[in-house]
Design a protein around this motif. Structure first.
Motif, PDB file in Angstrom:
ATOM      1  N   LYS A  63      43.056  41.357  36.274  1.00  0.00           N
ATOM      2  CA  LYS A  63      43.486  41.520  37.669  1.00  0.00           C
ATOM      3  C   LYS A  63      44.334  40.328  38.109  1.00  0.00           C
ATOM      4  CE  LYS A  63      39.453  44.186  39.247  1.00  0.00           C
ATOM      5  NZ  LYS A  63      38.243  44.129  40.103  1.00  0.00           N
ATOM      6  N   MET A  64      43.873  39.119  37.769  1.00  0.00           N
ATOM      7  CA  MET A  64      44.618  37.925  38.169  1.00  0.00           C
ATOM      8  C   MET A  64      45.958  37.864  37.454  1.00  0.00           C
ATOM      9  SD  MET A  64      45.034  35.300  39.980  1.00  0.00           S
ATOM     10  CE  MET A  64      43.437  35.182  40.799  1.00  0.00           C
TER      11      MET A  64
ATOM     12  N   ALA B  55      40.730  32.473  38.162  1.00  0.00           N
ATOM     13  CA  ALA B  55      39.820  33.619  38.165  1.00  0.00           C
ATOM     14  C   ALA B  55      38.509  33.244  37.487  1.00  0.00           C
ATOM     15  CB  ALA B  55      40.452  34.811  37.449  1.00  0.00           C
ATOM     16  N   ARG B  56      37.435  33.851  37.964  1.00  0.00           N
ATOM     17  CA  ARG B  56      36.127  33.706  37.332  1.00  0.00           C
ATOM     18  C   ARG B  56      35.590  35.106  37.056  1.00  0.00           C
ATOM     19  NH1 ARG B  56      35.730  30.219  41.776  1.00  0.00           N
ATOM     20  NH2 ARG B  56      35.694  28.005  41.250  1.00  0.00           N
ATOM     21  N   GLY B  57      34.959  35.280  35.922  1.00  0.00           N
ATOM     22  CA  GLY B  57      34.390  36.584  35.628  1.00  0.00           C
ATOM     23  C   GLY B  57      34.758  37.068  34.240  1.00  0.00           C
TER      24      GLY B  57
ATOM     25  N   ARG C  80      38.022  41.822  32.926  1.00  0.00           N
ATOM     26  CA  ARG C  80      38.651  42.644  33.964  1.00  0.00           C
ATOM     27  C   ARG C  80      39.162  41.782  35.115  1.00  0.00           C
ATOM     28  NH1 ARG C  80      33.569  46.409  34.869  1.00  0.00           N
ATOM     29  NH2 ARG C  80      32.705  44.304  34.711  1.00  0.00           N
ATOM     30  N   GLU C  81      38.382  40.755  35.475  1.00  0.00           N
ATOM     31  CA  GLU C  81      38.824  39.842  36.527  1.00  0.00           C
ATOM     32  C   GLU C  81      40.058  39.071  36.072  1.00  0.00           C
ATOM     33  OE1 GLU C  81      37.681  39.721  39.605  1.00  0.00           O
ATOM     34  OE2 GLU C  81      36.323  41.359  39.050  1.00  0.00           O
TER      35      GLU C  81
END
Length: 226
Positions: free
Chosen positions: A123-124, A114-116, A119-120
């Motif tokens: 989610k992952m 995941a990148r971000g 929150r990202e």
């Protein structure tokens, strides 16, 4: 008897060479089986893309409802491939799974990139947890002699099973090559060698999968610019 060969890394498409296994590769082999013909599903794979593995699992599970299958763990059966290896038994409980006294079976939790911001990442994390639960409940827990809790612990610990250990935990019915003088399975030295080799194969598969995903992201960005 027809053989279905699943040998190589599991990917949505051929990218590096012809050694990857795609959903289309498997469905084409299944389609070539004549009605009523018995099948051996031979697997030697360190794993790869989980969503491709889910698709392959469902194809084989449906196929096994109308064909008698024997699954053979030829070498390493790890990660996403360990899920595929149980597909035929999920479709038909009479399916026999054979491993060798030097086969390697590897299970772990789903992994992702995941990148971000946080929150990202959350989610992952939730996606990986959900996929891990799905794999456990739809395959591992249906055949393993271990409890669901113990299976999740094994997945958390990235567990490798060798030879007779695969059958001891319910993932194989037959161990080929075992003898009365070595009931414990492979010797410690051989086990360490197999573990080292398996870890290298799995690591390489994960690296190449990440490279493929990054390449796909780059292509999407390029298409957006164009």
């Amino acid at each position: 008897m027809k053989q279905i060969i699943i040998s190589g890394e599991i990917l949505p498409e051929h990218w590096w060479d012809e050694n990857e296994v795609t959903e289309q590769d498997v469905t084409e082999q299944l389609a070539a089986v004549t009605p009523g013909e018995d099948v051996e599903i031979v697997i030697n794979s360190p794993g790869g893309d989980v969503f491709t593995a889910i698709a392959i699992f469902n194809h084989i599970r449906e196929f096994a409802k109308t064909h008698f299958c024997t699954v053979i763990m030829q070498g390493i059966v790890g990660s996403a491939a360990s899920y595929i290896a149980l597909a035929a038994k999920a479709g038909n409980p009479s399916t026999k799974i054979k491993a060798y006294d030097n086969s390697v079976f590897f299970i772990h939790n789903a992994q992702g990139y995941a990148r971000g911001d946080y929150r990202e990442m959350e989610k992952m994390a939730l996606l990986c947890k959900s996929i891990s639960d799905l794999i456990c409940n739809s395959a591992y827990a249906k055949v393993s002699s271990d409890s669901v809790e113990d299976i999740h612990k094994a997945m958390d610990n990235e567990t490798y099973y060798f030879g007779a250990e695969i059958a001891e935990h319910g993932y194989a019915d037959i161990i080929e090559g075992a003898d009365a003088e070595n009931e414990e399975g492979v010797h410690a030295l051989e086990k360490n060698t197999l573990l080292a080799q398996a870890k290298v194969e799995v690591k390489n598969a994960m690296v190449r999968l990440e490279q493929w995903e990054n390449q796909c992201d780059d292509n999407k960005r390029l298409a957006a610019k164009l």
